[in-house]
Design an enzyme around this catalytic site. Structure first.
Site, PDB file in Angstrom:
ATOM      1  N   ASN A 172       0.860  -1.191   0.000  1.00  0.00           N
ATOM      2  CA  ASN A 172       0.000   0.000   0.000  1.00  0.00           C
ATOM      3  C   ASN A 172       0.892   1.235   0.000  1.00  0.00           C
ATOM      4  O   ASN A 172       1.480   1.586   1.019  1.00  0.00           O
ATOM      5  CB  ASN A 172      -0.892  -0.050   1.255  1.00  0.00           C
ATOM      6  CG  ASN A 172      -1.722   1.198   1.432  1.00  0.00           C
ATOM      7  OD1 ASN A 172      -1.844   2.027   0.521  1.00  0.00           O
ATOM      8  ND2 ASN A 172      -2.308   1.352   2.613  1.00  0.00           N
ATOM      9  N   LYS A 216       0.051   4.264  -0.306  1.00  0.00           N
ATOM     10  CA  LYS A 216      -0.598   5.448   0.292  1.00  0.00           C
ATOM     11  C   LYS A 216      -0.386   6.675  -0.605  1.00  0.00           C
ATOM     12  O   LYS A 216      -0.336   6.533  -1.816  1.00  0.00           O
ATOM     13  CB  LYS A 216      -0.104   5.653   1.725  1.00  0.00           C
ATOM     14  CG  LYS A 216      -0.246   4.375   2.562  1.00  0.00           C
ATOM     15  CD  LYS A 216      -0.005   4.578   4.030  1.00  0.00           C
ATOM     16  CE  LYS A 216      -0.167   3.242   4.750  1.00  0.00           C
ATOM     17  NZ  LYS A 216       0.016   3.340   6.195  1.00  0.00           N
ATOM     18  N   HIS A 265      -9.421   1.170   5.339  1.00  0.00           N
ATOM     19  CA  HIS A 265      -8.109   1.340   5.970  1.00  0.00           C
ATOM     20  C   HIS A 265      -8.250   2.287   7.154  1.00  0.00           C
ATOM     21  O   HIS A 265      -9.049   3.220   7.118  1.00  0.00           O
ATOM     22  CB  HIS A 265      -7.110   1.887   4.945  1.00  0.00           C
ATOM     23  CG  HIS A 265      -5.712   1.890   5.463  1.00  0.00           C
ATOM     24  ND1 HIS A 265      -5.236   2.877   6.299  1.00  0.00           N
ATOM     25  CD2 HIS A 265      -4.703   0.998   5.312  1.00  0.00           C
ATOM     26  CE1 HIS A 265      -3.992   2.599   6.626  1.00  0.00           C
ATOM     27  NE2 HIS A 265      -3.639   1.462   6.039  1.00  0.00           N
ATOM     28  N   GLU A 284      -6.567   4.703   8.135  1.00  0.00           N
ATOM     29  CA  GLU A 284      -6.404   6.138   7.833  1.00  0.00           C
ATOM     30  C   GLU A 284      -7.687   6.711   7.253  1.00  0.00           C
ATOM     31  O   GLU A 284      -8.029   7.869   7.482  1.00  0.00           O
ATOM     32  CB  GLU A 284      -5.200   6.330   6.896  1.00  0.00           C
ATOM     33  CG  GLU A 284      -3.891   6.139   7.655  1.00  0.00           C
ATOM     34  CD  GLU A 284      -2.778   5.478   6.874  1.00  0.00           C
ATOM     35  OE1 GLU A 284      -2.816   5.466   5.628  1.00  0.00           O
ATOM     36  OE2 GLU A 284      -1.850   4.945   7.525  1.00  0.00           O
ATOM     37  N   GLU A 332      -5.112  -4.732  11.060  1.00  0.00           N
ATOM     38  CA  GLU A 332      -4.079  -3.714  11.203  1.00  0.00           C
ATOM     39  C   GLU A 332      -4.286  -2.936  12.499  1.00  0.00           C
ATOM     40  O   GLU A 332      -5.071  -1.985  12.522  1.00  0.00           O
ATOM     41  CB  GLU A 332      -4.124  -2.750  10.017  1.00  0.00           C
ATOM     42  CG  GLU A 332      -3.907  -3.424   8.684  1.00  0.00           C
ATOM     43  CD  GLU A 332      -3.395  -2.433   7.651  1.00  0.00           C
ATOM     44  OE1 GLU A 332      -2.303  -2.677   7.114  1.00  0.00           O
ATOM     45  OE2 GLU A 332      -4.058  -1.428   7.400  1.00  0.00           O
ATOM     46  N   GLY A 380       2.754   2.502  10.646  1.00  0.00           N
ATOM     47  CA  GLY A 380       3.668   3.615  10.409  1.00  0.00           C
ATOM     48  C   GLY A 380       4.426   4.049  11.649  1.00  0.00           C
ATOM     49  O   GLY A 380       5.049   5.110  11.668  1.00  0.00           O
ATOM     50  N   SER A 402       3.761  -1.925  10.253  1.00  0.00           N
ATOM     51  CA  SER A 402       5.221  -1.960  10.388  1.00  0.00           C
ATOM     52  C   SER A 402       5.842  -3.303  10.002  1.00  0.00           C
ATOM     53  O   SER A 402       6.828  -3.736  10.602  1.00  0.00           O
ATOM     54  CB  SER A 402       5.641  -1.543  11.805  1.00  0.00           C
ATOM     55  OG  SER A 402       5.193  -0.221  12.075  1.00  0.00           O
TER      56      SER A 402
HETATM   57  P1  PGA Z   1       3.050   0.462   7.596  1.00  0.00           P
HETATM   58  O1  PGA Z   1       1.548   0.624   7.035  1.00  0.00           O
HETATM   59  O2  PGA Z   1       3.587  -0.820   7.035  1.00  0.00           O
HETATM   60  O3  PGA Z   1       3.788   1.674   7.077  1.00  0.00           O
HETATM   61  O4  PGA Z   1       2.965   0.424   9.073  1.00  0.00           O
HETATM   62  C1  PGA Z   1       0.707  -0.488   6.952  1.00  0.00           C
HETATM   63  C2  PGA Z   1      -0.637  -0.092   6.394  1.00  0.00           C
HETATM   64  O5  PGA Z   1      -1.155   0.963   6.760  1.00  0.00           O
HETATM   65  O6  PGA Z   1      -1.213  -0.814   5.563  1.00  0.00           O
END
Ligand code: PGA
Length: 254
Positions: free
Chosen positions: A12, A14, A98, A100, A170, A176, A216
């Protein structure tokens, strides 16, 4: 129970990378990824670059995913993109719900549910995301939150429809942040999700639906997570922005 679930790694991106960087990264991935891999792989570029990336992955075994879509088929919905538009340019998957989008863009279980229904109707495989915040985990309500998100996001779907989806667990506190869930912490929630699939639908749905872990994930921690019995892949953010780190995760999965 013999698992028939093919490990699925999705990257992803983003809201990152330029057009040129997206093209370069995709070319590096298609050059390195072999068609007979035991791992299913998809990349999720920003929507404005989907078309450019689609032209490179077409005919390869790397799948294409959008990061979001709108549930209506067409009409006066300024700024939105439909399922049909995504399949038209070669997408097979779409990330929905997601964290976010839930926490920054205000999506609810009910809007996610509308999108999941529209994605399935539009022949896209939804990657349905759910996960608890740090506050919820510390309050001991992870199980309840996951169950509410599961029921709300999948409301009204038949067993046949749920059998086609991918779920991504998640934990919001791990996204992140560099703070990865331990394999045991992740496996506990994945096992709960598997039990929910069994109790709400049936054992065939439970044994077939893939549940990715996200938060992560890196080449260094991927193997420990992916060898857990109920972790069937990873939704990767930051580490999917460079070919080397994303390919490292794919190798760890294989
Ligand atoms: P990240 O994001 O690997 O940067 O923690 C994962 C995600 O949001 O799908």
């Amino acid at each position: 129970m013999l698992s028939v679930r093919k490990t699925f790694i999705a990257g992803n991106w983003k809201m990152n990378l330029s057009r040129a960087e997206s093209v370069k990264l995709t070319q590096a991935l298609t050059a390195a990824f072999s068609a007979d891999s035991a791992v299913e792989v998809a990349i999720c570029p920003p929507s404005v670059y989907l078309d450019a990336v689609a032209a490179i992955v077409r005919g390869t075994s790397i799948g294409l995913s959008a990061q979001n879509m709108y549930h209506e088929a067409s009409g006066a919905f300024t700024g939105e993109i439909s399922a049909a538009m995504l399949t038209d340019i070669g997408c097979q998957y779409v990330i929905l719900g997601h964290s976010e989008r839930r926490h920054i863009l205000g999506e609810t279980n009910s809007t996610v549910n509308q999108k999941v229904q529209a994605a399935i109707k539009g022949n896209l495989t939804p990657i349905v995301c759910l996960g608890e915040t740090l506050e919820e985990r510390e309050a001991g309500s992870t199980g309840t939150v996951i169950e509410q998100q599961f029921d709300g996001s999948l409301a009204g779907l038949t067993s046949e429809q749920v059998a086609q989806i991918v779920i991504a667990y998640e934990p919001v506190w791990a996204i992140g942040t560099g703070k990865v869930a331990t394999p045991d912490q992740a496996e506990e929630v994945h096992a709960d999700l598997r039990r929910l699939l069994e109790s709400r639908y049936n054992s065939s749905v439970a044994s077939n639906v893939r549940i990715q872990y996200g938060g992560s994930v890196k080449a260094e921690n991927a193997a420990a997570l992916l060898t857990q019995p109920n972790i069937d892949g990873a939704l990767v953010g930051g580490a999917s922005l460079q070919a080397e780190s994303f390919l490292g995760i794919i190798s760890a999965a294989a």
